[in-house]
Scaffold this active site. Sequence first.
Site, PDB file in Angstrom:
ATOM      1  N   ALA A   1       0.786  -1.171  -0.030  1.00 33.82           N
ATOM      2  CA  ALA A   1      -0.168   0.080  -0.065  1.00 33.82           C
ATOM      3  C   ALA A   1       0.927   1.263   0.094  1.00 33.82           C
ATOM      4  O   ALA A   1       0.365   2.253  -0.253  1.00 33.82           O
ATOM      5  CB  ALA A   1      -0.985  -0.129   1.199  1.00 33.82           C
TER       6      ALA A   1
ATOM      7  N   ARG B   1     -22.001  -4.475  18.894  1.00 34.21           N
ATOM      8  CA  ARG B   1     -22.973  -4.116  19.881  1.00 34.21           C
ATOM      9  C   ARG B   1     -22.789  -4.493  21.110  1.00 34.21           C
ATOM     10  O   ARG B   1     -23.125  -3.886  22.186  1.00 34.21           O
ATOM     11  CB  ARG B   1     -24.186  -5.165  19.591  1.00 34.21           C
ATOM     12  CG  ARG B   1     -25.400  -4.728  18.271  1.00 34.21           C
ATOM     13  CD  ARG B   1     -26.208  -5.712  18.141  1.00 34.21           C
ATOM     14  NE  ARG B   1     -25.512  -6.758  17.494  1.00 34.21           N
ATOM     15  CZ  ARG B   1     -25.993  -7.860  16.457  1.00 34.21           C
ATOM     16  NH1 ARG B   1     -27.192  -7.235  15.999  1.00 34.21           N
ATOM     17  NH2 ARG B   1     -25.318  -8.726  16.284  1.00 34.21           N
TER      18      ARG B   1
ATOM     19  N   GLY C   1     -16.999 -14.043  -1.480  1.00 32.59           N
ATOM     20  CA  GLY C   1     -16.148 -14.109  -0.682  1.00 32.59           C
ATOM     21  C   GLY C   1     -14.526 -13.826  -0.723  1.00 32.59           C
ATOM     22  O   GLY C   1     -14.378 -12.624  -1.318  1.00 32.59           O
TER      23      GLY C   1
ATOM     24  N   LYS D   1     -25.700 -11.161  -4.909  1.00 30.14           N
ATOM     25  CA  LYS D   1     -24.451 -11.094  -5.540  1.00 30.14           C
ATOM     26  C   LYS D   1     -24.869 -11.035  -7.234  1.00 30.14           C
ATOM     27  O   LYS D   1     -23.851 -10.511  -7.787  1.00 30.14           O
ATOM     28  CB  LYS D   1     -23.706 -12.396  -5.082  1.00 30.14           C
ATOM     29  CG  LYS D   1     -23.286 -12.331  -3.590  1.00 30.14           C
ATOM     30  CD  LYS D   1     -22.929 -13.766  -3.125  1.00 30.14           C
ATOM     31  CE  LYS D   1     -22.484 -13.704  -1.733  1.00 30.14           C
ATOM     32  NZ  LYS D   1     -22.617 -14.895  -0.862  1.00 30.14           N
TER      33      LYS D   1
HETATM   34  P1  NDP Z   1     -21.427 -10.681  12.134  1.00 30.26           P
HETATM   35  O1  NDP Z   1     -22.765 -10.992  12.488  1.00 30.26           O
HETATM   36  O2  NDP Z   1     -20.670 -12.053  12.471  1.00 30.26           O
HETATM   37  O3  NDP Z   1     -20.855  -9.637  12.552  1.00 30.26           O
HETATM   38  C1  NDP Z   1     -21.585  -8.413  12.673  1.00 30.26           C
HETATM   39  C2  NDP Z   1     -20.826  -7.428  13.504  1.00 30.26           C
HETATM   40  O4  NDP Z   1     -21.653  -6.125  13.504  1.00 30.26           O
HETATM   41  C3  NDP Z   1     -20.795  -7.839  14.967  1.00 30.26           C
HETATM   42  O5  NDP Z   1     -19.481  -7.515  15.438  1.00 30.26           O
HETATM   43  C4  NDP Z   1     -22.052  -7.116  15.847  1.00 30.26           C
HETATM   44  O6  NDP Z   1     -21.833  -6.742  16.958  1.00 30.26           O
HETATM   45  C5  NDP Z   1     -21.748  -5.706  14.853  1.00 30.26           C
HETATM   46  N1  NDP Z   1     -23.015  -4.949  14.883  1.00 30.26           N
HETATM   47  C6  NDP Z   1     -24.151  -5.417  14.378  1.00 30.26           C
HETATM   48  N2  NDP Z   1     -25.227  -4.574  14.429  1.00 30.26           N
HETATM   49  C7  NDP Z   1     -24.473  -3.537  15.256  1.00 30.26           C
HETATM   50  C8  NDP Z   1     -25.060  -2.199  15.665  1.00 30.26           C
HETATM   51  N3  NDP Z   1     -26.219  -1.805  15.500  1.00 30.26           N
HETATM   52  N4  NDP Z   1     -24.035  -1.516  16.233  1.00 30.26           N
HETATM   53  C9  NDP Z   1     -22.886  -1.840  16.338  1.00 30.26           C
HETATM   54  N5  NDP Z   1     -22.318  -3.129  15.891  1.00 30.26           N
HETATM   55  C10 NDP Z   1     -23.168  -3.853  15.461  1.00 30.26           C
HETATM   56  O7  NDP Z   1     -21.590 -10.858  10.582  1.00 30.26           O
HETATM   57  P2  NDP Z   1     -20.326 -11.388   9.424  1.00 30.26           P
HETATM   58  O8  NDP Z   1     -19.076 -10.707   9.848  1.00 30.26           O
HETATM   59  O9  NDP Z   1     -20.713 -12.612   9.143  1.00 30.26           O
HETATM   60  O10 NDP Z   1     -20.928 -10.098   8.309  1.00 30.26           O
HETATM   61  C11 NDP Z   1     -20.639  -9.090   8.192  1.00 30.26           C
HETATM   62  C12 NDP Z   1     -20.941  -8.439   6.702  1.00 30.26           C
HETATM   63  O11 NDP Z   1     -20.085  -9.323   5.679  1.00 30.26           O
HETATM   64  C13 NDP Z   1     -22.376  -8.871   6.360  1.00 30.26           C
HETATM   65  O12 NDP Z   1     -22.916  -7.939   5.282  1.00 30.26           O
HETATM   66  C14 NDP Z   1     -22.259 -10.182   5.508  1.00 30.26           C
HETATM   67  O13 NDP Z   1     -23.274 -10.328   4.473  1.00 30.26           O
HETATM   68  C15 NDP Z   1     -21.052  -9.894   4.721  1.00 30.26           C
HETATM   69  N6  NDP Z   1     -20.300 -10.952   4.484  1.00 30.26           N
HETATM   70  C16 NDP Z   1     -20.144 -12.189   5.551  1.00 30.26           C
HETATM   71  C17 NDP Z   1     -19.303 -13.176   5.164  1.00 30.26           C
HETATM   72  C18 NDP Z   1     -19.183 -14.146   6.109  1.00 30.26           C
HETATM   73  O14 NDP Z   1     -18.372 -15.369   5.497  1.00 30.26           O
HETATM   74  N7  NDP Z   1     -19.325 -14.295   7.119  1.00 30.26           N
HETATM   75  C19 NDP Z   1     -18.551 -13.374   3.595  1.00 30.26           C
HETATM   76  C20 NDP Z   1     -18.742 -12.117   2.728  1.00 30.26           C
HETATM   77  C21 NDP Z   1     -19.506 -11.165   3.223  1.00 30.26           C
HETATM   78  P3  NDP Z   1     -21.723  -7.925  18.139  1.00 30.26           P
HETATM   79  O15 NDP Z   1     -20.646  -8.672  17.740  1.00 30.26           O
HETATM   80  O16 NDP Z   1     -21.305  -7.279  19.319  1.00 30.26           O
HETATM   81  O17 NDP Z   1     -23.044  -8.640  18.055  1.00 30.26           O
HETATM   82  N1  HSE Z   2     -23.496 -16.314   3.837  1.00 27.07           N
HETATM   83  C1  HSE Z   2     -22.674 -15.985   2.608  1.00 27.07           C
HETATM   84  C2  HSE Z   2     -22.405 -17.323   1.852  1.00 27.07           C
HETATM   85  C3  HSE Z   2     -21.687 -15.203   2.973  1.00 27.07           C
HETATM   86  O1  HSE Z   2     -22.446 -18.352   2.500  1.00 27.07           O
HETATM   87  O2  HSE Z   2     -22.014 -17.421   0.916  1.00 27.07           O
HETATM   88  C4  HSE Z   2     -20.671 -14.798   1.908  1.00 27.07           C
HETATM   89  O3  HSE Z   2     -21.009 -13.751   1.109  1.00 27.07           O
END
Ligand code: NDP
Ligand code: HSE
Length: 436
Positions: free
Chosen positions: A33, A45, A134, A205
């Site tokens: 970078a 949360r 992903g 997607k």
């Molecule tokens: P998680 O549920 O594991 O994490 C969500 C995070 O956001 C948590 O840390 C949660 O806090 C925090 N959060 C949610 N609402 C609030 C709020 N109101 N205020 C503050 N913090 C908040 O989700 P993922 O990491 O799995 O997914 C995140 C994004 O990435 C989504 O859009 C998903 O579609 C996308 N994604 C996910 C993939 C995967 O493999 N999981 C792959 C590709 C994309 P807390 O932990 O305290 O509950």
């Molecule tokens: N829930 C999604 C999946 C995460 O299973 O493909 C990646 O976008």
Amino acid sequence: MSQVKIGLLGLGTVGGGTVNVLKRNAQEISRRAGKEIVVVHAAARDLNKPRICDTDGIKLTTNPAEVVNDPEIDIVVELIGGDGLARELVLTAIEQGKHVVTANKALIAKHGNEIFAAAEAKGVIVAYEAAVAGGIPIIKAVREGLSANRIEWLAGIINGTGNFILTEMRDNGTDFADVLAEAQRLGYAEADPTFDVEGIDAAHKLTILASIAFGMPLQFDKVYTEGITKITGDDVACAEKLGYRIKHLGISRRTTNGIELRVHPTLIPERRLIANVDGVMNAVLVQGDAVGPTLYYGPGAGDEPTASAVIADVVDVVRTMGAAVDNRVPHLAFQADAINNMTILDMGEVETSYYLRISAADRPGVMAELTKILGDRGISIEAMIQQEPAEGESNTNIIMLTHKVQEKCMNDAIAIIESLDAVAGEVMRIRMESLS
Ligand code: NDP
Ligand code: HSE
């Protein structure tokens, strides 16, 4: 070396993975970078929840707006999910002139047109590599690597959870609910897992992929969407016997009448590479007129594979921060003023071949009745299997593979077949694609 400061919204699967990879590979990343990338402020949360990452040195809050409004932050990384609060936070970050990186496909598919317009007006970047497939750099491949091509079609396994479930059903006969619970434990599934199993996540997607492939606005509401919940172990086994695999595909194709935009379980010949993409792996096949077919393969979900895509976007943004706005890759691959509205084909107009499973009485004349209904509508049968009725059952499963026909014609035939006295329940229909 100067620093770029990141504000992280979310410390869950992807947020935690992002912190871990940024720390572990800090040197390699900053060598690429040209700047040190540091997470300085993060929101979750519940600050007492155990985390997969070490948050030492990061200022924590339960109020994500605090992160967005922090004047120290250069790039906001949105990993909260959903399209309500996330939309507000992203629009606020843009309004403040901050660049945004997100993994949120629901947000981009539903509100991307508004978000990109706001970003362009402010001269900031909204990067979203992790939103599709992903860890596979598919957005970069389609937006940049294939920019010489007129893209003809693309088809992909773009939901890791769904593919994991179908693979376990086929290989181990595992119960649907048990595999889904395992996918949730591994962090693959969406907060609401019906998004995975009902095809909504794949539709998000596909919306994004089709826009960057054809240069059209994001139109999530036009995607025909069907999930994997109706697929039985029997269908999986019958498909295998006939030389096919059932995969949940997102398909978008340019036709003379419009663009196909559809997500559904699909039979594909088992000899195709994409038919052998198993578990949480994803793959996207793109057909360009100059390059021909190209296939992109890799993990479709999980903490570090997704973090890999998130951080690649952060690096791209850091490298571009000093460059003139005109030198950036357009959000949807095509220049904003060259995005064209295109007709999206109604599903009834789509032409494809079909796998049909019909539960019918095992008596003379039934098969003739079925084939007549299909024949009267010009539907030609390519292969057929009649299973032995189960012990004590009078009905038998008839499996048919048909040649290509318009969906509306098949709908008509299925409605008549389902009304026959000799036929029990609904006809199971799975579309077939040769992907050649
Ligand atoms: P998680 O549920 O594991 O994490 C969500 C995070 O956001 C948590 O840390 C949660 O806090 C925090 N959060 C949610 N609402 C609030 C709020 N109101 N205020 C503050 N913090 C908040 O989700 P993922 O990491 O799995 O997914 C995140 C994004 O990435 C989504 O859009 C998903 O579609 C996308 N994604 C996910 C993939 C995967 O493999 N999981 C792959 C590709 C994309 P807390 O932990 O305290 O509950
Ligand atoms: N829930 C999604 C999946 C995460 O299973 O493909 C990646 O976008």
